[in-house]
Design an enzyme around this catalytic site. Structure first.
Site, PDB file in Angstrom:
ATOM      1  N   GLY A   1     -12.486 -10.599 -22.658  1.00 49.39           N
ATOM      2  CA  GLY A   1     -12.883 -10.245 -21.304  1.00 49.39           C
ATOM      3  C   GLY A   1     -13.001  -8.740 -21.149  1.00 49.39           C
ATOM      4  O   GLY A   1     -12.745  -7.972 -22.083  1.00 49.39           O
ATOM      5  N   ASP A   2     -13.416  -8.297 -19.973  1.00 50.03           N
ATOM      6  CA  ASP A   2     -13.546  -6.862 -19.661  1.00 50.03           C
ATOM      7  C   ASP A   2     -14.562  -6.156 -20.548  1.00 50.03           C
ATOM      8  O   ASP A   2     -14.485  -4.947 -20.767  1.00 50.03           O
ATOM      9  CB  ASP A   2     -12.192  -6.139 -19.783  1.00 50.03           C
ATOM     10  CG  ASP A   2     -11.096  -6.795 -18.977  1.00 50.03           C
ATOM     11  OD1 ASP A   2     -11.324  -7.049 -17.786  1.00 50.03           O
ATOM     12  OD2 ASP A   2     -10.023  -7.072 -19.544  1.00 50.03           O
TER      13      ASP A   2
ATOM     14  N   GLN B   1     -14.198 -13.752 -17.801  1.00 53.27           N
ATOM     15  CA  GLN B   1     -13.286 -13.601 -18.932  1.00 53.27           C
ATOM     16  C   GLN B   1     -14.071 -13.521 -20.260  1.00 53.27           C
ATOM     17  O   GLN B   1     -15.180 -13.016 -20.265  1.00 53.27           O
ATOM     18  CB  GLN B   1     -12.256 -14.738 -18.965  1.00 53.27           C
ATOM     19  CG  GLN B   1     -11.201 -14.654 -17.866  1.00 53.27           C
ATOM     20  CD  GLN B   1     -11.628 -15.350 -16.594  1.00 53.27           C
ATOM     21  OE1 GLN B   1     -12.233 -16.399 -16.607  1.00 53.27           O
ATOM     22  NE2 GLN B   1     -11.287 -14.759 -15.470  1.00 53.27           N
TER      23      GLN B   1
ATOM     24  N   ALA C   1     -11.225 -12.799 -12.352  1.00 49.80           N
ATOM     25  CA  ALA C   1     -12.311 -12.051 -12.983  1.00 49.80           C
ATOM     26  C   ALA C   1     -12.647 -10.840 -12.128  1.00 49.80           C
ATOM     27  O   ALA C   1     -12.470 -10.854 -10.912  1.00 49.80           O
ATOM     28  CB  ALA C   1     -13.542 -12.932 -13.148  1.00 49.80           C
ATOM     29  N   GLY C   2     -13.158  -9.812 -12.775  1.00 49.49           N
ATOM     30  CA  GLY C   2     -13.600  -8.639 -12.038  1.00 49.49           C
ATOM     31  C   GLY C   2     -14.798  -8.023 -12.713  1.00 49.49           C
ATOM     32  O   GLY C   2     -14.723  -7.608 -13.872  1.00 49.49           O
ATOM     33  N   HIS C   3     -15.921  -7.983 -12.029  1.00 49.68           N
ATOM     34  CA  HIS C   3     -17.137  -7.396 -12.579  1.00 49.68           C
ATOM     35  C   HIS C   3     -17.500  -6.157 -11.773  1.00 49.68           C
ATOM     36  O   HIS C   3     -17.683  -6.230 -10.553  1.00 49.68           O
ATOM     37  CB  HIS C   3     -18.293  -8.406 -12.536  1.00 49.68           C
ATOM     38  CG  HIS C   3     -18.114  -9.540 -13.498  1.00 49.68           C
ATOM     39  ND1 HIS C   3     -18.937 -10.641 -13.526  1.00 49.68           N
ATOM     40  CD2 HIS C   3     -17.209  -9.733 -14.481  1.00 49.68           C
ATOM     41  CE1 HIS C   3     -18.542 -11.461 -14.479  1.00 49.68           C
ATOM     42  NE2 HIS C   3     -17.493 -10.935 -15.060  1.00 49.68           N
TER      43      HIS C   3
ATOM     44  N   LYS D   1     -19.533  -7.354 -18.786  1.00 50.39           N
ATOM     45  CA  LYS D   1     -20.501  -8.416 -18.472  1.00 50.39           C
ATOM     46  C   LYS D   1     -21.171  -8.198 -17.128  1.00 50.39           C
ATOM     47  O   LYS D   1     -22.328  -8.575 -16.938  1.00 50.39           O
ATOM     48  CB  LYS D   1     -19.815  -9.785 -18.471  1.00 50.39           C
ATOM     49  CG  LYS D   1     -19.281 -10.206 -19.823  1.00 50.39           C
ATOM     50  CD  LYS D   1     -18.658 -11.573 -19.774  1.00 50.39           C
ATOM     51  CE  LYS D   1     -17.461 -11.659 -18.855  1.00 50.39           C
ATOM     52  NZ  LYS D   1     -16.334 -10.785 -19.248  1.00 50.39           N
TER      53      LYS D   1
END
Length: 451
Positions: A12-13, A226, A39-41, A16
């Site tokens: 993840g991270d 993720q 999640a964090g985008h 994306k």
């Protein structure tokens, strides 16, 4: 027409959000198919930073339909906060659709998540504490609350009152909550009725909407949260998330058949990071690791936690290619390596004195892996203003070709900064011809990049 899945190829991270945002300009529909507010985008557009947890990155394109699929778990309070954040930035969310059958994260999910993680002590997993695991657990246990439940004023009070009674018992008897700290069913029901009223205009049968888009031959981008190594079935269990971020999860989480998927693009950093607990063979705890963390601004979008940093791991890269059936790769944060005089890449592991190039299924074996490195020269100059592969220093080109050969997958996109324009698109995975950086399976590379 192309229907493309974007997945994380590490823990993840990987960036994306930026890649999804970039590809969304060529997409008619963007579908988020799993995960939740864990999640964090982060997307940076014209100097403005957007931090999204549930709403697909494509929302920044007003003509792109954005769908939150049934495989996601939705925290209505956080989702409404994102809607308000976007409205304050004059970004319309009229293009957003929410699945009727997505499951809802409730207050007791967060309480159980945090209490359970605390009780694990030294065996903690490193969850975000946002209630994601317990929400998916209730889904599997067939006692979950779905979006369509909170929309039904007759169903919701009865279902929530019974469920909260059960969860209060768990919180009190198993986790030691005092009676004054338990949930009041009527207050929760009133709170979620307000959320339902606000979200009602967005709620539809999203599987049908996606099917209609496929029939009309519209371009669809399936966005995962993720990364591959956090997949519930194929990741570094138990240090994983509670859903399936891999490409196969797109079909289940969006409600489409596998024949609907045309291509899979993986996203990986030019180095490796991990948040939370679990083995990490290439982790650097020295000044180089601190350098990667500082220059790469490696702090979680969701929790703000400092990310663990290490060299690029080609073993997990090959594994991600295999598990996801990747057609091509996007490499992000190449610019973070700009100042380093030399760069190491893990090409294999040593386990009990034996070399292996395959990812081990056993978590115990993975924890015992010693990375085997190859060292490449750095370029020690800025790549921030490069807009084509030819603009990159020869050493940077060579690094990319080395990764492509190691993972046996072409590189289609290279990111050298946070902004949209700091991107080298070698191949548009949706519309473009297949001309990515191909130094794999005997394909040749330019003379300028020969080692």
């Amino acid at each position: 027409m192309a229907n493309v899945v974007v997945i994380g190829a590490q823990w993840g991270d990987e960036g994306k959000g930026k890649i999804t945002d970039l590809l969304s300009k060529s997409a008619d529909v963007v579908v988020r198919y799993q995960g939740g507010v864990n999640a964090g985008h982060t997307v940076v557009v014209q100097g403005r930073t957007f931090k999204l947890h549930l709403i697909p990155s494509g929302v920044l394109y007003p003509d792109t339909d954005c769908i939150i699929g049934c495989g996601t778990v939705i925290d209505p309070k956080i989702l409404i906060g994102e809607l308000d954040q976007l409205a304050a930035l004059n970004v319309s969310t009229d293009n957003l659709l929410i699945s009727q059958t997505a499951h809802v994260t409730m207050p007791y999910h967060r309480m159980i998540d945090q209490a359970s993680e605390e009780r694990r002590g030294v065996h903690k997993i490193g969850t975000t504490g946002r209630g994601i695991g317990p929400t998916y657990a209730d889904k599997s246990e067939r006692m979950g609350i779905r979006v369509q439940d909170i929309m039904d004023e007759k169903v919701m009070p009865k279902k929530l009152a019974w469920t909260i009674e059960q969860k209060n018992g768990v919180l009190e008897k198993l986790y030691g909550y005092e009676a004054k700290d338990l949930l009041d069913p009527q207050k929760v029901i009133a709170e979620y009725k307000g959320y339902a009223d606000r979200l009602r205009p967005y709620v539809v049968n999203t599987s049908l909407k996606i099917y209609d888009a496929i029939r009309l031959r519209r371009n669809i981008l399936f966005e995962g949260a993720q990364g591959t190594l956090l997949d519930l079935d194929h990741g570094t269990y138990p240090y994983v998330t509670s859903s399936n971020p891999i490409a196969g999860g797109a079909c289940v989480g969006a409600g489409v058949g596998p024949t609907a998927i045309d291509r899979v693009i993986g996203v990986a950093k030019a180095y490796t990071t991990r948040v939370g607990e679990g083995p990490f063979p290439t982790e650097l705890t020295d000044e180089v690791g601190e350098h990667l963390c500082e220059i790469g601004a490696e702090f979680g979008t969701t929790t703000g936690r400092k990310r663990r940093c290490g060299w690029f791991d080609g073993v997990i890269g090959r594994y991600a290619v295999r598990i996801n059936g990747m057609d091509c790769m996007a490499i992000t944060k190449l610019d973070v390596l700009d100042q380093l005089p030399e760069i190491k890449v893990c090409v294999a592991y040593e386990i009990d004195g034996k070399r292996t190039e395959d990812f081990p299924n056993s978590t115990a074996e993975f924890a015992a892996c010693v990375p085997i490195y190859e060292t490449l020269p750095g370029w020690q100059r800025s790549t921030a203003d490069c807009r084509s592969v030819d603009d990159l220093p020869a050493e940077a080109q060579n690094y990319l070709y080395f990764l492509a050969e190691l993972m046996e997958v072409p590189i289609a996109i290279v990111s050298i900064g946070a902004s949209r324009d700091q991107t080298i698109v070698v191949e548009d995975p949706i519309h473009g011809p297949k001309r990515a950086l191909r130094y794999a399976n005997g394909r040749s590379k330019p003379d300028a990049a020969k080692p």
